[in-house]
Enzyme design. Structure first.
Site, short mmCIF file in Angstrom:
data_model
loop_
_atom_site.label_atom_id
_atom_site.label_comp_id
_atom_site.label_asym_id
_atom_site.label_seq_id
_atom_site.Cartn_x
_atom_site.Cartn_y
_atom_site.Cartn_z
CD GLN A 30 18.70 3.71 -40.13
OE1 GLN A 30 19.39 3.09 -40.93
NE2 GLN A 30 18.02 4.80 -40.49
CB SER A 55 15.07 -8.18 -32.61
OG SER A 55 14.36 -6.97 -32.43
CG ASP A 85 20.52 7.74 -29.84
OD1 ASP A 85 21.37 7.13 -30.51
OD2 ASP A 85 19.83 8.67 -30.30
CD GLU A 86 16.32 5.00 -25.70
OE1 GLU A 86 15.21 4.46 -25.88
OE2 GLU A 86 16.87 5.75 -26.55
CG HIS A 110 22.34 9.97 -33.71
ND1 HIS A 110 22.67 11.21 -34.22
CD2 HIS A 110 21.62 10.21 -32.59
CE1 HIS A 110 22.14 12.15 -33.45
NE2 HIS A 110 21.52 11.57 -32.45
CG ASP A 193 19.91 13.58 -36.49
OD1 ASP A 193 19.45 13.37 -37.62
OD2 ASP A 193 19.55 12.93 -35.49
CD GLU A 229 -8.16 22.00 -46.48
OE1 GLU A 229 -7.12 22.59 -46.84
OE2 GLU A 229 -8.98 21.52 -47.30
#
Length: 341
Positions: A30, A55, A85-86, A110, A193, A229
């Site tokens: 994100q 990063s 989140d954590e 979120h 969510d 399949e």
């Protein structure tokens, strides 16, 4: 059923967000998608990252301005928290809260940490949400294609009276005003969510595919045929549903397939499955799932790591990797390049 209000670019002051200084905390999926879209929309955006981390260099390679998290927080009017989140609560307490001035807005994609109160900002801090309904790599690819992904917005604490306008303007800048923006609440976004991920999109889909694959292989069928399949063709079906609903999918498939849907699908997803879905939803609503997840993460993520390793080693992953590597359609124009985004 209440009327649905969908905000489009024509309904939004797209220039408002350009008057604000935005700090994106994190450059994962994100962070990558949102920061680049904001920049290309003419916004003043910087990245708040761990200095020297992977990063940090990736963001600089895209020409983005990079600061440490405390520096970014002190600089910005809006702080969009896009780390996992954590770790959000720990980073917030140590690197965001001490440097956060009154009157600034925290933004999330979120509602997890706000809704379950792992993060509790003081009343003088605004708290809003812009949640694109797609992974960040898709947020970026759709924007570059001149389109966008829908977003949800929510207002938890509006300190200036312009929180909704800021959220709408931000959402438009990442491309969502091209497709549609819907207002919700932190509670509704978080709980629906998590339920969608666990019951259908990730958990339900993952285990439905694996169990169907195992059933065919254990019955003596080729694992390659089984993969095609029950896994490969799933995208083709989902694309039809995405564009025109279940009715369009039924229109496109054969009468044989449609009859099999009606007469056999309910034998797989029966009332016992719905009862288990309700149990999952209850655990989300009462916070027990959130506590379970955060407890495992804070204790070294041992159980999570075991589950991840087990999934990676499933036969369907080995078969799928072999098949995908042999076909040109899986090797061109991939959304994800782990070395860059």
């Amino acid at each position: 059923m209440s009327n649905l209000k969908i905000y489009m670019d024509k309904d939004i002051n797209s220039n408002l967000i350009k008057t604000k200084k935005i700090a994106i905390i994190g450059f994962g999926s994100q962070g990558y998608g949102q920061s680049l879209n904001l920049r290309d929309s003419g916004c003043n955006v910087i990245l708040g990252l761990r200095e020297g981390g992977a990063s940090w260099q990736k963001a600089k390679d895209y020409g983005l301005k990079v600061m440490t998290i405390p520096e970014a927080v002190k600089y910005a009017d809006i702080i969009q928290i896009l780390i996992p989140d954590e770790v959000q609560a720990k980073v917030y307490k140590e690197e965001i809260e001490p440097y956060l001035h009154d009157g600034r807005y925290l933004m999330f994609s979120h509602g997890f940490n706000i809704h379950y109160e792992f993060i509790k900002p003081k009343e003088s801090i605004g708290v809003i949400m812009v949640a694109p309904k797609a992974p960040g790599h898709t947020v970026r690819s759709e924007y570059l294609a001149g389109k966008g992904v829908p977003s949800l917005i929510a207002i938890h604490n509006d300190i200036s009276g312009e929180g909704k306008d800021i959220a709408l303007s931000y959402a438009a800048a990442i491309g969502s005003g091209r497709t549609g923006i819907i207002e919700t609440s932190f509670r509704e976004e978080t709980e629906t969510d998590l339920f969608g991920e666990q019951a259908v999109l990730c958990g339900g889909c993952d285990f439905l595919i694996k169990n169907a694959f195992e059933t065919l292989v254990e019955a003596g069928y080729s694992p390659y045929m089984a993969y095609f399949e029950v896994c490969h063709e799933l995208k083709l079906i989902v694309d039809l549903i995405y564009q025109g609903g279940i009715e369009d999918m039924h229109y496109s498939v054969s009468n044989n397939a449609e009859y099999g849907d009606y007469t056999r699908g309910s034998k797989i997803i029966d009332s016992s499955v719905k009862a288990k879905m309700k149990e999952i939803l209850s655990e989300i609503q009462d916070g027990s799932y959130a506590r379970e997840f955060m407890n495992d993460m804070s204790s070294g993520a041992k159980y999570f790591s075991e589950l991840r390793e087990k999934s990676k080693n499933h036969l369907i992953e080995k078969i799928g990797s072999e098949i995908r590597s042999s076909f040109a359609w899986c090797n061109k124009d991939k959304l994800i390049d782990k070395s860059k985004n």
